[in-house]
Scaffold this active site. Structure first.
Site, PDB file in Angstrom:
ATOM      1  N   ARG A 154      25.053 -21.806 -21.272  1.00 50.81           N
ATOM      2  CA  ARG A 154      24.060 -20.841 -20.779  1.00 50.81           C
ATOM      3  C   ARG A 154      23.996 -19.703 -21.773  1.00 50.81           C
ATOM      4  O   ARG A 154      25.024 -19.116 -22.119  1.00 50.81           O
ATOM      5  CB  ARG A 154      24.416 -20.300 -19.385  1.00 50.81           C
ATOM      6  CG  ARG A 154      23.255 -19.441 -18.808  1.00 50.81           C
ATOM      7  CD  ARG A 154      23.505 -18.980 -17.378  1.00 50.81           C
ATOM      8  NE  ARG A 154      24.082 -20.082 -16.619  1.00 50.81           N
ATOM      9  CZ  ARG A 154      24.851 -19.916 -15.539  1.00 50.81           C
ATOM     10  NH1 ARG A 154      25.115 -18.706 -15.094  1.00 50.81           N
ATOM     11  NH2 ARG A 154      25.355 -20.964 -14.920  1.00 50.81           N
ATOM     12  N   LYS A 163     -25.565  -0.910 -20.241  1.00 51.00           N
ATOM     13  CA  LYS A 163     -24.492  -1.801 -20.685  1.00 51.00           C
ATOM     14  C   LYS A 163     -24.198  -2.946 -19.711  1.00 51.00           C
ATOM     15  O   LYS A 163     -24.162  -2.764 -18.509  1.00 51.00           O
ATOM     16  CB  LYS A 163     -23.201  -0.990 -20.877  1.00 51.00           C
ATOM     17  CG  LYS A 163     -23.035  -0.418 -22.274  1.00 51.00           C
ATOM     18  CD  LYS A 163     -22.863  -1.547 -23.299  1.00 51.00           C
ATOM     19  CE  LYS A 163     -21.978  -1.136 -24.455  1.00 51.00           C
ATOM     20  NZ  LYS A 163     -20.605  -1.397 -24.292  1.00 51.00           N
ATOM     21  N   SER A 217     -20.984   0.173 -17.336  1.00 51.44           N
ATOM     22  CA  SER A 217     -20.302   1.325 -17.921  1.00 51.44           C
ATOM     23  C   SER A 217     -20.584   2.518 -17.033  1.00 51.44           C
ATOM     24  O   SER A 217     -21.638   2.605 -16.416  1.00 51.44           O
ATOM     25  CB  SER A 217     -20.841   1.573 -19.327  1.00 51.44           C
ATOM     26  OG  SER A 217     -20.699   2.939 -19.670  1.00 51.44           O
ATOM     27  N   ASN A 239     -21.274  -5.355 -20.166  1.00 49.42           N
ATOM     28  CA  ASN A 239     -20.187  -5.734 -21.065  1.00 49.42           C
ATOM     29  C   ASN A 239     -19.645  -7.128 -20.780  1.00 49.42           C
ATOM     30  O   ASN A 239     -19.528  -7.532 -19.632  1.00 49.42           O
ATOM     31  CB  ASN A 239     -19.047  -4.725 -20.944  1.00 49.42           C
ATOM     32  CG  ASN A 239     -19.353  -3.434 -21.668  1.00 49.42           C
ATOM     33  OD1 ASN A 239     -19.963  -3.452 -22.735  1.00 49.42           O
ATOM     34  ND2 ASN A 239     -18.955  -2.315 -21.085  1.00 49.42           N
TER      35      ASN A 239
END
Lengths: 425, 425, 425, 425
Positions: free
Chosen positions: A305, A272, A266, A274
């Site tokens: 189509r 942190k 972070s 993560n």
């Protein structure tokens, strides 16, 4: 692009980008011209001129796309550009007998093959990494958790064995889809009328050149093949994301049983780490499933189509390919580098994990209901052991309270999963 | 129920209704008790008492469901009721070693098998009906239509051949899914701890009794099997709906090339013959695809049992089964009774349908671009023939203007589709 | 990009591309620094240095994206790059107190505003074009068609009035969503702790600078705002696609009641005028709805920032914005240039269209059931008039057989729709 | 039914069941007849006879549904049954001028109103319960968690405030949808031709009787209203499920910060207290979102009544109503009874939670990068305090290490959320 780059490795992103589609469309045109020359439908020197013009560097993808607005597809402007590039010899024979859908659909198969190769490879890495974890931690106890509550003990090996089987299934479903990639060549409405009698022969040759399955009939109106591809991608991405979610849950600050050393930092919180791989895999799984939904809806199109159902497929397919590959790659890398803290797993085992086992033992003397009630109360007591003292012989109680003695067939299941994996590869 | 009755035949609706789930859950409990008695895990008379109690008539489905709210699943109250019914001999041995998810997941497989049988049968009828149409009308010219515009001619046989191949694919995908229906038996978290060493043996026996695949390991956390089932159902329903949409488009008041004699009447407009089968099939396809989306999302669940992802599967799966079967049944019946007006098909062929062919012919003298431009203008003229008079020898022009002479490989493709069908059945 | 270029005008595609996100993120950082300087939280010269560094030309979007992989979002690498560019005065104060989600979420709102402006404008053009058609053809009879069958007569004006009301609703829903675009500023978990007491004041200032709503609390965990935006976009795209589908159905070769002079050509079929706008709008509607599904799923995220649910939002939102705008733009242009053939509309009216009316008349003499039965039979007769001769006075019969005399409140509804439109704008 | 009973309270399940639809359809027929009698379109005694026949007890819902297969909707057989019941006076005037879609669409609005009342009520309870939690625990510290990792501290009050604002938004979106429930009355194709000049007047009267909005024109082809309803339901269900997911995460065995005393028991694990409300809410949210997807797809329908798109709406809408109400009800009850353990919240706070704050402090002396690096290392040390000793004055360090001193505007945001709630109710 910004976001795709975050979720998808370069190699995979490139496999489904504009340039890849352009190259694939040119591969189709070249293979078609060559096959037609071989069958005597167009002159050999026309085929040579066309083949020479089928060089992606000669075209400006964005300009083609902008021109594609008028016709509603990217093949039409490409064919026009190709006519210019193919010179007088080739111009009139470019795209002979084919329709835009032939080019876009077959290109979609080629793009899929390239992206699937990458995804299948990631699936193999994922399975191998899960197998390694299952083998290494075959007997390491961990709390089994249902509805996010500790339930009874299992092993981290058994947990990884579950991941392994899912990874093998994910890979298998991608291989199946890969095996069904087929040529589309039908001309305007699937009759190959401009090729006269030579239609099937030319189609066979083009399929052989491109290494694609030759379908019984053109599939412009039958999108089961595309839907199945989308389903396989959504399934593989989801299987990967499930593993990633488990890892993030095990890595929670309060659980700490695994750690991703490659977790994302972070910019403001130095501590942190993560679970970025989980975020990537979960996001990719949602993307792939949403894309598969578009492809399912695309099954129901009008006549030879569809007006819109077909057009919605292109980007959805590209995204599903990228997302599935991105999820598998992220989770393979995650498992490859995962740090496992079996000490913490063991320390996290709550005494109540053996309540089921105690209930079986106490049932003999108290009957089922009373045993159950006693244990419900004991589960809230400060000490489970104290609350049960005297209810069972001390020695038996001590043994029953040991969660590592209540692992059932966990080891056997690990062995079965590994055998299943060996067999599948 | 009201709405399901409109879209789904009784037999199929019953195959996925509350009673069917109840019976399936009881089948699981009975097979489990018997296998455990065989393995010596529980007393033989307990198994007999349990088997006797596994009688759906003894239980009130709605009452069980209401009780199921507390536990969040229908197996938990059923087990309690079963204990009451199994008497003193059986009570303590009911559901021995199993968890609610074992019962619900395995019951889901049994419910799926029953409903799939019906859907696969409808898929066979659909393929047969499409094959009959393809065979009967192999060479009947009809306008090929792309983006809802007449493009070049094809045959109704070729159109039906496209339907046929899709129907065969739809059936095949259902058969594949059917072949993967597997036992779930893992106990609380997949270790089968209460069964000690006997876990795998008991599981093998239960799988054999119920006629389900024995998976390498319990799949409580690996929902690829369920996702694949959902995908197969969505694909089959979509393939059926595509055929139905084509029929409704051909049956438009202004087109009138086919007619559904079983079309729905209106209470106020006596002339109306609504394409009800199309409405049913299209609605079912949307339902099945939406349900498949829930099952894809269900892949990503927490640990050994998810809090919500799993619970969302039950009704979604039931609906997907009903919807796929409903779509296939409706469209099979539709094709079986379809009235085909080949005269109208021929009458509807617009002269411009051969513009592509004329372009090829005119390219020889005018070059591609000028030929194209000439024909664009001619397409707007009152008479295409007049607009081209003098551009080509009269005789050649007359021949080129005959749309029935520009059918390419339509017939060959019909033959290939029929051969593909024969091979697949 | 290739595909997006086909479906979305340049201006709109640019409003949601990488560069647009980069600019929006920089706008957020600049506004934050300025607000913090005003509040005395950071030095004024730091804010000036940061503002100067917030110049998109200084950054390489793709490089940032690649770096974003590690952190799982594009804001984290941007903040690092911004620190480098902000020099010694600014570096330490860049992004002060904010978290990546603040920047990405607020940038998403700015990107949305820019794209919504374009979509709302297209919605206005669509409504205006529908209003013009409703006004001009207020009384032009056309067959009303239900389940693709002619039912009773209506007017093309009334049909366009239905489109008009839907277009007004589509625009309104976009305006509502636009009005709810709000600042996100909460810091790591929504407390704005680094700002001490100044959090709310800074947030108020940033919201004012960016022209966004100031929400009661940070909404990192409350994604209702994003879901509502996705829903609005899916609704608007679907409303546009419905109009486009009607046009393509009216333009079918066999119906020919309208014609899109801007229809797309075919490279091989000179006569073709494909309803490309319909294909674009339908594809966009599917894309927008699938994206909305991702945003709905994103509501259910973990704690203060979800691991994956949030990450899946970014591209889904960009796509929904582009798709909705693309659909509205395509259909607005389609209606603006649409050629309407009221003669053909009248010529296509089938005699049976008045069966309902005849049933009412015959009920008086025959009773309801017999009248109904008679008309069912008459509907299949070669001539409806002949089949009914003698059942009603000649003169009355002639009058009843005139479909243009059975238009009910069609005109009144056109007037109401136009009044509704006037009021809404 | 089994599964719906698990997820949805009886009252709500009944609001959308077959009987409810039957009653709603009869309400429409009665109101129509009365309005037509008032306008002199049908005889007064016919209206009286019809009103008397509009008694749900006289009809067999299942039989009607089975008959509905032929016409593809439930209104057509009901009208026939009603004619029988209305006797000679009423029979010919039943359903006068209306079409099946008028009855089904308007009944859908009535069913929605009844179910929405229940859902809105649950939404109010949810908001009230969230408000109570926010108020009571305004200042109780808890770890803020992003990507499932502890990030920085916040308060449980601020967390509940986020829930509160989402609950208020959920309720508001339902109220908006409720306010748009509108009459559908257009006859076969929207002209109300059988009513001659009286169409608008009759419509106005029926709308007034039923308490529904009178739309500018019939909306048979404009499904924005239905899509918006589905979106509101999906949003509300998702908002509720997010809260429920947070609760289950906080209730994890290893976290234990809250406890649902109404959690579900296990039949074999006496200690288990499963977060059943979360499972219910999450399952409902997925169901509602999938249903909303069907309703979005339903926007794109053919002409004056779609063949399938319309038919897919009925069950999807019923499910979305039930699921949204079910989710809101489950989570309201969950929050009302939730046990909050603020001691455990405080005990769970990890020292590293203040790393961001320490980084700010250390930046002054070390510069940003070095401070960040130091804290990354310190975060892995056995004691964060020890690792930082000497870097900052002892007293300051002690203060900075106290997570409860780093709550920023948490309290202020609680107050703002409560004020927002007060204002909204």
């Amino acid at each position: 692009v910004t976001f795709r780059a975050i979720f998808v490795p370069d190699e995979l992103a490139e496999a489904v980008d504009d340039r890849a589609w352009l190259e694939a469309m040119l591969d189709v045109e070249r293979a078609l011209a060559n096959a037609e020359a071989l069958a005597g439908v167009i002159p050999a020197d026309a085929a040579a001129a066309i083949a020479a013009a089928c060089d992606a560097d000669r075209y400006d993808v964005h300009a083609l796309a902008v021109q594609g607005r008028a016709a509603g597809n990217p093949a039409e402007p490409l064919v026009r550009a190709l006519r210019r590039e193919a010179g007088p010899d080739g111009a009139d024979w470019v795209h002979w007998g084919a329709t835009s859908q032939d080019v876009v659909d077959t290109a979609a198969m080629l793009v899929s093959r390239r992206a699937l190769a990458s995804a299948i490879d990631a699936g193999e890495r994922l399975a191998a990494a899960a197998a390694a974890l299952a083998r290494r931690h075959r007997d390491a106890p961990i709390a089994g958790r249902t509805l996010l509550q500790q339930a009874v003990p299992t092993t981290f090996g058994a947990k990884a064995a579950g991941w392994l089987v899912a990874a093998v299934e994910a890979r298998r479903t991608l291989l199946d889809a890969n095996g069904r990639l087929a040529l589309q060549l039908g001309g305007a409405v699937g009759t190959l009328a401009p090729l006269g009698e030579q239609g099937p022969a030319v189609a066979e040759q083009v399929a052989a050149t491109l290494g694609l399955e030759l379908p019984p009939v053109p599939w412009h109106g039958d999108r089961t093949r595309v839907a199945a591809l989308g389903a396989a991608l959504a399934t593989a991405a989801g299987a990967a994301a499930k593993i990633a979610l488990d890892v993030a849950l095990l890595q929670q600050s309060e659980v700490g049983e695994v750690r991703d050393p490659g977790g994302g930092g972070s910019s403001t919180m130095p501590q942190k780490q993560n679970p970025v791989a989980t975020a990537v895999a979960v996001a990719c799984a949602r993307e792939a499933a949403a894309s598969a939904g578009i492809l399912f809806a695309g099954l129901v199109g009008e006549h030879e189509r569809a007006a819109g159902a077909w057009h919605a497929e292109w980007d959805a397919l590209s995204r599903a390919l990228a997302a599935a590959g991105g999820a598998l790659d992220a989770v393979a890398a995650l498992l490859e580098r995962l740090e496992v803290d079996t000490g913490r797993m063991r320390a996290n085992l709550q005494p109540q994990l053996v309540s089921e086992r105690l209930a079986f033992a106490l049932t003999r003397t108290l009957g089922r209901e009373q045993a159950h009630a006693l244990l419900q109360e004991a589960a809230r007591a400060p000490s489970l052991a104290d609350a049960l003292r005297g209810r069972l012989p001390e020695e038996e109680l001590a043994e029953l309270l040991d969660p590592t003695g209540y692992l059932g067939s966990a080891g056997a299941f690990v062995d079965r999963a590994l055998a299943f994996y060996e067999e599948a590869t």
